[in-house]
Design an enzyme around this catalytic site. Structure first.
Site, mmCIF file in Angstrom:
data_model
loop_
_atom_site.group_PDB
_atom_site.id
_atom_site.type_symbol
_atom_site.label_atom_id
_atom_site.label_comp_id
_atom_site.label_asym_id
_atom_site.label_seq_id
_atom_site.Cartn_x
_atom_site.Cartn_y
_atom_site.Cartn_z
ATOM 1 N N GLU A 130 23.285 1.082 68.746
ATOM 2 C CA GLU A 130 22.280 1.469 70.084
ATOM 3 C C GLU A 130 22.332 1.006 71.670
ATOM 4 O O GLU A 130 22.070 0.449 72.529
ATOM 5 C CB GLU A 130 20.429 0.495 70.370
ATOM 6 C CG GLU A 130 19.465 1.530 71.155
ATOM 7 C CD GLU A 130 19.201 2.194 69.079
ATOM 8 O OE1 GLU A 130 19.576 2.630 68.887
ATOM 9 O OE2 GLU A 130 18.064 4.201 70.208
HETATM 10 C C1 LIG Z 1 25.276 -0.112 61.341
HETATM 11 C C2 LIG Z 1 25.588 0.900 61.794
HETATM 12 C C3 LIG Z 1 24.268 1.773 62.260
HETATM 13 C C4 LIG Z 1 24.430 2.968 63.938
HETATM 14 N N1 LIG Z 1 23.395 3.764 63.642
HETATM 15 C C5 LIG Z 1 23.910 4.914 64.603
HETATM 16 C C6 LIG Z 1 22.753 6.332 64.527
HETATM 17 O O1 LIG Z 1 22.171 6.004 63.923
HETATM 18 N N2 LIG Z 1 22.629 6.427 65.564
HETATM 19 C C7 LIG Z 1 24.102 6.872 66.347
HETATM 20 O O2 LIG Z 1 24.544 8.015 66.808
HETATM 21 N N3 LIG Z 1 25.180 5.349 66.638
HETATM 22 C C8 LIG Z 1 25.113 4.780 65.177
HETATM 23 N N4 LIG Z 1 25.418 3.828 64.793
HETATM 24 C C9 LIG Z 1 27.090 3.355 65.886
HETATM 25 C C10 LIG Z 1 26.760 2.756 67.720
HETATM 26 O O3 LIG Z 1 25.653 2.816 68.164
HETATM 27 C C11 LIG Z 1 27.856 2.422 68.079
HETATM 28 O O4 LIG Z 1 28.701 1.926 67.090
HETATM 29 C C12 LIG Z 1 28.223 1.212 69.331
HETATM 30 O O5 LIG Z 1 27.503 2.187 70.353
HETATM 31 C C13 LIG Z 1 29.708 1.054 69.513
HETATM 32 O O6 LIG Z 1 30.735 2.177 69.571
HETATM 33 P P1 LIG Z 1 32.020 2.244 68.559
HETATM 34 O O7 LIG Z 1 31.567 2.052 67.529
HETATM 35 O O8 LIG Z 1 32.686 3.061 68.918
HETATM 36 O O9 LIG Z 1 32.726 0.819 69.678
HETATM 37 P P2 LIG Z 1 33.573 0.935 70.763
HETATM 38 O O10 LIG Z 1 33.022 1.824 71.843
HETATM 39 O O11 LIG Z 1 34.878 1.461 70.425
HETATM 40 O O12 LIG Z 1 33.447 -0.171 72.018
HETATM 41 C C14 LIG Z 1 34.623 -1.434 71.102
HETATM 42 C C15 LIG Z 1 34.488 -2.318 72.035
HETATM 43 O O13 LIG Z 1 35.077 -2.397 73.052
HETATM 44 C C16 LIG Z 1 33.900 -2.661 74.224
HETATM 45 N N5 LIG Z 1 33.617 -1.833 75.620
HETATM 46 C C17 LIG Z 1 33.823 0.244 75.080
HETATM 47 N N6 LIG Z 1 33.003 0.276 76.254
HETATM 48 C C18 LIG Z 1 33.572 -0.596 77.228
HETATM 49 C C19 LIG Z 1 33.494 -1.129 78.873
HETATM 50 N N7 LIG Z 1 32.680 -0.348 79.633
HETATM 51 N N8 LIG Z 1 33.427 -2.104 79.224
HETATM 52 C C20 LIG Z 1 33.255 -3.438 78.755
HETATM 53 N N9 LIG Z 1 33.269 -3.168 77.074
HETATM 54 C C21 LIG Z 1 33.944 -2.170 76.484
HETATM 55 C C22 LIG Z 1 32.716 -2.262 73.515
HETATM 56 O O14 LIG Z 1 31.348 -3.001 73.735
HETATM 57 C C23 LIG Z 1 32.961 -3.697 71.925
HETATM 58 O O15 LIG Z 1 32.917 -5.016 72.028
HETATM 59 C C24 LIG Z 1 25.793 3.347 64.100
HETATM 60 C C25 LIG Z 1 26.351 1.793 64.109
HETATM 61 C C26 LIG Z 1 26.375 0.852 63.540
HETATM 62 C C27 LIG Z 1 27.972 0.115 63.186
#
Ligand SMILES: Cc1cc2nc3c(=O)[nH]c(=O)nc-3n(C[C@H](O)[C@H](O)[C@H](O)COP(=O)(O)OP(=O)(O)OC[C@H]3O[C@@H](n4cnc5c(N)ncnc54)[C@H](O)[C@@H]3O)c2cc1C
Length: 261
Positions: free
Chosen positions: A245
């Site tokens: 989220e």
């Molecule tokens: C179990 C699970 C259930 C989920 N359920 C859903 C769902 O139902 N629907 C859905 O759409 N998504 C869902 N998600 C996706 C979830 O919302 C994303 O994993 C999350 O938003 C982070 O995206 P990412 O994993 O690509 O990480 P990334 O965006 O690649 O981030 C990696 C790291 O970089 C940091 N970062 C990135 N950009 C910045 C910035 N500008 N400044 C500082 N730090 C930054 C992040 O905080 C993180 O620490 C789910 C994820 C999981 C693991």
């Protein structure tokens, strides 16, 4: 059951960089692309799916669609093997020339991303609530265990070092609970400018849940590190509340933005 498809492999925090496309074909829409990390994938009947309808307009070119589990061209990937939250299936979703009727677009074309952000103002406090519940469960388990466990011929709850940890855990949970209740109440009342508090409640409560569950494992000592007691699961489940989220870094960005504009 419903599911919500926003994230993609290459578009997580930067969700507006999504590549899933929806193109109009007569009265229908045709979806192509993939979504990642979708909770309830394979279990849901209806999926709200965000897709690009106008690539030249960035976030204003993203629309929301209702996809049914039985729609042709729609398939669900294998379940992810996760650290925690194992009671909730997480999968990829695939759209290969998935044709859906024209009236399955939600709202006007181009309003999907804006609506998604507004939705988050209501759903982020629910992640805070999940975090508060996990933390409260860990505290309850830690109180019961520390009263029962004896070392140095006393219950470990008689030691001030342990008492102070329990007091800190309970104090933080109470603060998180109040913030979540306030955010939820304001969202329910439909108040404007919910962004700051929605993010703050999710971020604060999930950071508290991570701290409290880690401390609960500590208070169980070696037993806390085994799967025979519930607290290791609470610690694993707490972690996701800091990530999904919107990660807690993203929540802090939202909060800072609302302070500075
Ligand atoms: C179990 C699970 C259930 C989920 N359920 C859903 C769902 O139902 N629907 C859905 O759409 N998504 C869902 N998600 C996706 C979830 O919302 C994303 O994993 C999350 O938003 C982070 O995206 P990412 O994993 O690509 O990480 P990334 O965006 O690649 O981030 C990696 C790291 O970089 C940091 N970062 C990135 N950009 C910045 C910035 N500008 N400044 C500082 N730090 C930054 C992040 O905080 C993180 O620490 C789910 C994820 C999981 C693991």
């Amino acid at each position: 059951m419903a599911a919500y498809g926003l994230s993609e492999r290459e578009a997580g925090s930067d969700a507006a960089a999504m590549r899933t496309r929806a193109t109009a074909d007569g009265d229908d829409w045709i979806l192509n692309g993939a979504k990642c990390w979708i909770s309830n994938g394979g279990k849901a009947t209806w999926y709200t799916v965000m897709a690009v309808t106008d690539p030249d307009k960035g976030a204003n070119g993203i629309s929301a669609f209702a996809v049914h589990a039985d729609d042709e061209g729609f398939t669900v990937g294998a379940k992810e093997r996760k650290m925690g939250l194992r009671g909730s299936p997480t999968t990829e979703l695939y759209f290969e020339n998935c044709r859906i009727p024209g009236d399955r677009i939600i709202g006007e074309p181009g309003t999907g991303f804006k609506n998604a952000l507004t939705t988050l103002e209501h759903t982020r406090p629910t992640i805070g609530a999940q975090a508060v519940g996990i933390a409260q469960g860990a505290l309850d388990a830690a109180i019961a265990y520390t009263k029962e466990r004896k070392q140095f011929k006393k219950s470990i709850s008689d030691f001030q070092g342990v008492q102070f940890m329990l007091a800190d855990m309970a104090m933080k949970i109470e603060a998180a609970r109040l913030m979540v209740y306030t955010a939820a109440a304001r969202a329910e009342r439909g108040e404007p400018a919910l962004g700051f508090l929605a993010s703050a409640s999710k971020c604060f409560a999930s950071d508290v849940a991570m701290e409290v569950t880690t401390d609960a494992v500590q208070l169980f000592g070696g037993y806390g590190y085994t799967v025979d007691f519930p607290v290791e699961r609470y610690m694993r489940d707490a972690k996701i509340t800091q990530i999904y989220e919107g990660t807690n870094q993203i929540q802090r960005m939202v909060m800072a933005r609302s302070l500075l504009t």
